[in-house]
Design an enzyme around this catalytic site. Structure first.
Site, mmCIF file in Angstrom:
data_model
loop_
_atom_site.group_PDB
_atom_site.id
_atom_site.type_symbol
_atom_site.label_atom_id
_atom_site.label_comp_id
_atom_site.label_asym_id
_atom_site.label_seq_id
_atom_site.Cartn_x
_atom_site.Cartn_y
_atom_site.Cartn_z
ATOM 1 N N GLY A 42 1.850 -29.784 -0.544
ATOM 2 C CA GLY A 42 2.497 -30.421 -1.991
ATOM 3 C C GLY A 42 3.460 -29.966 -2.363
ATOM 4 O O GLY A 42 3.801 -28.714 -2.353
ATOM 5 N N CYS A 43 4.477 -30.611 -2.906
ATOM 6 C CA CYS A 43 5.539 -30.394 -3.421
ATOM 7 C C CYS A 43 6.334 -31.614 -4.199
ATOM 8 O O CYS A 43 6.391 -32.612 -3.990
ATOM 9 C CB CYS A 43 6.749 -29.992 -2.243
ATOM 10 S SG CYS A 43 8.222 -29.391 -2.879
#
Length: 273
Positions: free
Chosen positions: A115-116
């Site tokens: 996730g980013c």
């Protein structure tokens, strides 16, 4: 029920536990959360590789597409299919005609992250910013927040087993936890929840979001993308999260405990019964 990906979300490994200073040892087992690369593909064009927990990936497809700005609503996605891929999974998202070409014009390379929010951004002006659409007339009682927090622990099945994942929950305005999604990535957990809410036709004004993780600006932007009016975080927010919450008119309640909560923005939405 196994996840739709057909891949386990946890497995146990043998361990050896050693006590400091005393030399005492004992063998045991420890369940681990599965972290797996998922290639998000629109049409036949790869868009991002995300490290996720391989569960609720169809929900993730909807939520990620919304918070990435690829779609404006669930009606612009015709479906999502999880397929086996080399070394991971493929998540193939079928967009409504016209959306693929328009949204892939903004090139972004997301690879290998759990996730980013800003991975693949090469210019500060391209940092994601959701449209302001928080429901201004929504109010939530403090007792509803307390009720949701009290119920959340029991709803974190994978978290209880592995102690290695984040959770995002949706509570109705009475504080009843309606839906929970978990993931090794905090962004992913919230995207999965938002996707599930979109697919269920849930209206943003009907409840509020609760997250178990640190509240960074990306979490605020994702909440705002959905149109949520209240975001409750168990951990503290960052400075930019507070700034963005104020910009969106979003009520940010953080450092949420069973006895107190700290209100950072738009405190008027939380009422005392």
């Amino acid at each position: 029920m196994p996840p739709s990906s057909g891949v386990a979300t946890s497995f146990s490994v043998p361990t050896r536990i050693v006590a400091y200073g005393r030399g005492e040892e004992r063998d045991g087992e420890r369940p681990l959360a599965v972290e797996m690369p998922v290639n998000v593909i629109y049409g036949d064009v790869p868009y991002a590789v995300m490290m996720t927990t391989p569960a609720d990936l169809e929900d993730f497809a909807y939520g990620f597409s919304l918070t990435e700005g690829i779609v404006a609503g669930a009606d612009e996605i015709r479906g999502a299919v999880v397929e086996p891929g080399e070394g991971g999974l493929r998540l193939v998202v079928d967009l409504a005609p016209g959306r693929l070409r328009e949204h892939l014009a903004r090139k972004r390379a997301l690879s290998g992250r759990t996730g980013c929010g800003v991975c693949g951004i090469d210019d500060l002006k391209d940092i994601p910013k959701a449209e302001r659409r928080s429901a201004s007339g929504v109010t939530v009682s403090l007792s509803a927040v307390e009720r949701a927090l009290s119920a959340l622990d029991d709803r974190q099945v994978l978290g209880r087993e592995t102690r290695a994942v984040h959770a995002a929950a949706w509570a109705d305005r009475a504080g009843d936890v309606v839906m929970v999604r978990e993931d090794v990535g905090r962004h992913n957990a919230l995207d999965k929840l938002i996707g599930a809410l979109l697919r269920a036709g849930t209206r943003p004004e009907d409840g509020f979001l609760v997250i178990t993780s640190r509240c960074s600006f990306e979490m605020v932007e994702k909440a705002a993308s959905f149109g949520a009016a209240v975001l409750v975080a168990i951990s503290a927010p960052t400075s930019l999260a507070v700034e963005r919450a104020a910009l969106h008119g979003l009520t940010l309640a953080a450092i949420a405990r069973h006895d107190t909560v700290t209100l950072f923005t738009a405190p008027e939405r939380l009422t005392v019964p």
